[in-house]
Design a protein around this motif. Structure first.
Motif, PDB file in Angstrom:
ATOM      1  N   SER A 168       0.834  -1.211   0.000  1.00  0.00           N
ATOM      2  CA  SER A 168       0.000   0.000   0.000  1.00  0.00           C
ATOM      3  C   SER A 168       0.861   1.249   0.000  1.00  0.00           C
ATOM      4  CB  SER A 168      -0.940  -0.005   1.217  1.00  0.00           C
ATOM      5  OG  SER A 168      -1.759  -1.147   1.213  1.00  0.00           O
ATOM      6  N   LEU A 169       1.832   1.263  -0.871  1.00  0.00           N
ATOM      7  CA  LEU A 169       2.795   2.368  -0.890  1.00  0.00           C
ATOM      8  C   LEU A 169       2.114   3.685  -1.231  1.00  0.00           C
ATOM      9  CD1 LEU A 169       5.757   0.443  -2.445  1.00  0.00           C
ATOM     10  CD2 LEU A 169       5.874   1.767  -0.337  1.00  0.00           C
ATOM     11  N   LYS A 170       2.605   4.740  -0.576  1.00  0.00           N
ATOM     12  CA  LYS A 170       2.075   6.084  -0.755  1.00  0.00           C
ATOM     13  C   LYS A 170       3.154   6.985  -1.342  1.00  0.00           C
ATOM     14  CE  LYS A 170      -0.790   5.564   3.398  1.00  0.00           C
ATOM     15  NZ  LYS A 170      -1.116   6.130   4.727  1.00  0.00           N
ATOM     16  N   LEU A 171       2.719   8.103  -1.900  1.00  0.00           N
ATOM     17  CA  LEU A 171       3.682   9.043  -2.470  1.00  0.00           C
ATOM     18  C   LEU A 171       4.726   9.452  -1.426  1.00  0.00           C
ATOM     19  CD1 LEU A 171       1.330  11.409  -4.525  1.00  0.00           C
ATOM     20  CD2 LEU A 171       2.688   9.470  -5.341  1.00  0.00           C
ATOM     21  N   GLU A 172       4.276   9.602  -0.190  1.00  0.00           N
ATOM     22  CA  GLU A 172       5.185  10.064   0.862  1.00  0.00           C
ATOM     23  C   GLU A 172       6.178   8.992   1.318  1.00  0.00           C
ATOM     24  OE1 GLU A 172       1.844  10.221   0.820  1.00  0.00           O
ATOM     25  OE2 GLU A 172       0.987   9.817   2.820  1.00  0.00           O
ATOM     26  N   ASP A 173       6.076   7.786   0.788  1.00  0.00           N
ATOM     27  CA  ASP A 173       7.078   6.763   1.073  1.00  0.00           C
ATOM     28  C   ASP A 173       8.308   6.904   0.180  1.00  0.00           C
ATOM     29  OD1 ASP A 173       4.373   4.444   1.474  1.00  0.00           O
ATOM     30  OD2 ASP A 173       5.550   5.405   3.060  1.00  0.00           O
ATOM     31  N   THR A 174       8.252   7.805  -0.781  1.00  0.00           N
ATOM     32  CA  THR A 174       9.385   8.040  -1.661  1.00  0.00           C
ATOM     33  C   THR A 174      10.584   8.523  -0.855  1.00  0.00           C
ATOM     34  OG1 THR A 174       8.012   8.542  -3.587  1.00  0.00           O
ATOM     35  CG2 THR A 174      10.263   9.445  -3.565  1.00  0.00           C
ATOM     36  N   ALA A 175      11.700   7.807  -0.991  1.00  0.00           N
ATOM     37  CA  ALA A 175      12.906   8.128  -0.211  1.00  0.00           C
ATOM     38  C   ALA A 175      14.016   7.160  -0.605  1.00  0.00           C
ATOM     39  CB  ALA A 175      12.626   8.002   1.285  1.00  0.00           C
ATOM     40  N   VAL A 176      15.203   7.455  -0.118  1.00  0.00           N
ATOM     41  CA  VAL A 176      16.284   6.473  -0.156  1.00  0.00           C
ATOM     42  C   VAL A 176      16.195   5.664   1.127  1.00  0.00           C
ATOM     43  CG1 VAL A 176      18.764   6.096  -0.267  1.00  0.00           C
ATOM     44  CG2 VAL A 176      17.734   7.989  -1.548  1.00  0.00           C
ATOM     45  N   TYR A 177      16.167   4.369   0.989  1.00  0.00           N
ATOM     46  CA  TYR A 177      16.028   3.466   2.139  1.00  0.00           C
ATOM     47  C   TYR A 177      17.398   2.863   2.453  1.00  0.00           C
ATOM     48  CZ  TYR A 177      10.986   3.838   2.076  1.00  0.00           C
ATOM     49  OH  TYR A 177       9.690   4.319   2.157  1.00  0.00           O
ATOM     50  N   TYR A 178      17.760   2.936   3.729  1.00  0.00           N
ATOM     51  CA  TYR A 178      19.059   2.467   4.196  1.00  0.00           C
ATOM     52  C   TYR A 178      18.896   1.330   5.184  1.00  0.00           C
ATOM     53  CZ  TYR A 178      20.817   6.922   2.370  1.00  0.00           C
ATOM     54  OH  TYR A 178      21.138   7.990   1.572  1.00  0.00           O
ATOM     55  N   CYS A 179      19.735   0.349   5.035  1.00  0.00           N
ATOM     56  CA  CYS A 179      19.823  -0.749   5.990  1.00  0.00           C
ATOM     57  C   CYS A 179      20.819  -0.362   7.076  1.00  0.00           C
ATOM     58  CB  CYS A 179      20.293  -1.995   5.248  1.00  0.00           C
ATOM     59  SG  CYS A 179      20.490  -3.462   6.261  1.00  0.00           S
ATOM     60  N   ASN A 180      20.513  -0.732   8.297  1.00  0.00           N
ATOM     61  CA  ASN A 180      21.366  -0.392   9.433  1.00  0.00           C
ATOM     62  C   ASN A 180      21.561  -1.610  10.318  1.00  0.00           C
ATOM     63  OD1 ASN A 180      20.950   0.476  12.585  1.00  0.00           O
ATOM     64  ND2 ASN A 180      22.441   1.774  11.549  1.00  0.00           N
ATOM     65  N   MET A 181      22.798  -1.798  10.763  1.00  0.00           N
ATOM     66  CA  MET A 181      23.121  -2.862  11.720  1.00  0.00           C
ATOM     67  C   MET A 181      23.717  -2.224  12.958  1.00  0.00           C
ATOM     68  SD  MET A 181      25.995  -5.884  11.566  1.00  0.00           S
ATOM     69  CE  MET A 181      25.153  -7.030  10.482  1.00  0.00           C
ATOM     70  N   GLN A 182      23.149  -2.571  14.106  1.00  0.00           N
ATOM     71  CA  GLN A 182      23.722  -2.158  15.383  1.00  0.00           C
ATOM     72  C   GLN A 182      24.427  -3.367  15.983  1.00  0.00           C
ATOM     73  OE1 GLN A 182      23.884   0.778  16.844  1.00  0.00           O
ATOM     74  NE2 GLN A 182      22.623   1.930  15.418  1.00  0.00           N
ATOM     75  N   LYS A 183      25.742  -3.352  15.917  1.00  0.00           N
ATOM     76  CA  LYS A 183      26.543  -4.474  16.405  1.00  0.00           C
ATOM     77  C   LYS A 183      27.352  -3.985  17.583  1.00  0.00           C
ATOM     78  CE  LYS A 183      30.163  -7.615  14.843  1.00  0.00           C
ATOM     79  NZ  LYS A 183      31.059  -7.956  13.714  1.00  0.00           N
ATOM     80  N   VAL A 184      26.930  -4.399  18.776  1.00  0.00           N
ATOM     81  CA  VAL A 184      27.520  -3.936  20.022  1.00  0.00           C
ATOM     82  C   VAL A 184      27.408  -2.402  20.034  1.00  0.00           C
ATOM     83  CG1 VAL A 184      29.455  -4.157  21.593  1.00  0.00           C
ATOM     84  CG2 VAL A 184      29.071  -5.918  19.866  1.00  0.00           C
ATOM     85  N   LEU A 185      28.494  -1.685  19.979  1.00  0.00           N
ATOM     86  CA  LEU A 185      28.449  -0.226  20.050  1.00  0.00           C
ATOM     87  C   LEU A 185      28.692   0.445  18.706  1.00  0.00           C
ATOM     88  CD1 LEU A 185      30.392   0.338  23.396  1.00  0.00           C
ATOM     89  CD2 LEU A 185      27.916   0.266  23.032  1.00  0.00           C
ATOM     90  N   THR A 186      28.696  -0.341  17.652  1.00  0.00           N
ATOM     91  CA  THR A 186      29.024   0.192  16.336  1.00  0.00           C
ATOM     92  C   THR A 186      27.827   0.088  15.405  1.00  0.00           C
ATOM     93  OG1 THR A 186      31.315  -0.480  16.624  1.00  0.00           O
ATOM     94  CG2 THR A 186      30.615   0.057  14.393  1.00  0.00           C
ATOM     95  N   ALA A 187      27.589   1.156  14.649  1.00  0.00           N
ATOM     96  CA  ALA A 187      26.522   1.171  13.657  1.00  0.00           C
ATOM     97  C   ALA A 187      27.118   1.077  12.261  1.00  0.00           C
ATOM     98  CB  ALA A 187      25.691   2.437  13.769  1.00  0.00           C
ATOM     99  N   TYR A 188      26.520   0.242  11.455  1.00  0.00           N
ATOM    100  CA  TYR A 188      26.940   0.083  10.070  1.00  0.00           C
ATOM    101  C   TYR A 188      25.761   0.451   9.166  1.00  0.00           C
ATOM    102  CZ  TYR A 188      30.705  -2.681  12.150  1.00  0.00           C
ATOM    103  OH  TYR A 188      31.770  -3.089  12.904  1.00  0.00           O
ATOM    104  N   TRP A 189      26.103   1.009   8.004  1.00  0.00           N
ATOM    105  CA  TRP A 189      25.073   1.452   7.068  1.00  0.00           C
ATOM    106  C   TRP A 189      25.339   0.899   5.672  1.00  0.00           C
ATOM    107  CZ3 TRP A 189      20.908   4.246   8.701  1.00  0.00           C
ATOM    108  CH2 TRP A 189      21.007   4.847   9.950  1.00  0.00           C
ATOM    109  N   GLY A 190      24.252   0.611   4.970  1.00  0.00           N
ATOM    110  CA  GLY A 190      24.364   0.286   3.567  1.00  0.00           C
ATOM    111  C   GLY A 190      24.428   1.555   2.735  1.00  0.00           C
ATOM    112  N   GLN A 191      24.540   1.376   1.426  1.00  0.00           N
ATOM    113  CA  GLN A 191      24.679   2.526   0.540  1.00  0.00           C
ATOM    114  C   GLN A 191      23.330   3.148   0.196  1.00  0.00           C
ATOM    115  OE1 GLN A 191      24.572  -0.564  -0.471  1.00  0.00           O
ATOM    116  NE2 GLN A 191      23.215  -0.550  -2.259  1.00  0.00           N
ATOM    117  N   GLY A 192      22.257   2.448   0.471  1.00  0.00           N
ATOM    118  CA  GLY A 192      20.921   2.966   0.215  1.00  0.00           C
ATOM    119  C   GLY A 192      20.351   2.478  -1.108  1.00  0.00           C
ATOM    120  N   THR A 193      19.038   2.395  -1.144  1.00  0.00           N
ATOM    121  CA  THR A 193      18.341   2.031  -2.373  1.00  0.00           C
ATOM    122  C   THR A 193      17.138   2.966  -2.530  1.00  0.00           C
ATOM    123  OG1 THR A 193      17.342   0.204  -3.636  1.00  0.00           O
ATOM    124  CG2 THR A 193      16.906   0.232  -1.276  1.00  0.00           C
ATOM    125  N   GLN A 194      16.972   3.473  -3.737  1.00  0.00           N
ATOM    126  CA  GLN A 194      15.926   4.462  -3.986  1.00  0.00           C
ATOM    127  C   GLN A 194      14.571   3.782  -4.170  1.00  0.00           C
ATOM    128  OE1 GLN A 194      16.105   8.030  -4.295  1.00  0.00           O
ATOM    129  NE2 GLN A 194      13.871   7.824  -4.315  1.00  0.00           N
TER     130      GLN A 194
END
Length: 115
Positions: free
Chosen positions: A84-110
């Motif tokens: 049920s995607l809406k116009l306002e869902d338009t964005a770059v979506y990023y994956c995030n991993m919280q591993k202990v005290l470190t955060a990792y990020w993906g490059q994003g997907t539009q």
């Protein structure tokens, strides 16, 4: 070293569906908190959904009932099923991993939702 690679973004009409995937390399996926964030033009990055290593989930109010986050620890992959995607869902979506005290990020997907 952890690497996160997102896939599954694209152009979809309003009301449609997409499934995002995030494949993680390196160690620690099964013990990490995983999340999806998004950032629309001119806006701050926001948390969309998160999932603990035990599978407990949380969602932004704006996506509750429409998006589902899941993980497959055997495949080191986290998913975001978006319906049920809406116009306002338009964005770059990023994956995030919280591993202990470190955060990792993906490059994003539009993700672009059109009327």
């Amino acid at each position: 070293q952890v690497q996160l690679v997102e896939s599954g973004g694209g152009l979809v009409q309003a009301g449609g569906s997409l499934r995002l995937s995030c494949a993680a390399s390196g160690s620690g996926f099964s013990i990490s908190f995983m999340a999806w964030y998004r950032q629309a033009p001119g806006k701050q990055r926001e948390l969309v959904a998160g999932i603990t290593r035990q599978g407990s989930t949380n969602y932004a109010n704006s996506v509750k009932g429409r998006f589902t986050i899941s993980r497959d620890n055997a495949k080191n992959t986290v998913y975001l099923q978006m319906t049920s995607l809406k116009l306002e869902d338009t964005a770059v979506y990023y994956c995030n991993m919280q591993k202990v005290l470190t955060a990792y990020w993906g490059q994003g997907t539009q993700v672009t939702v059109s009327s």
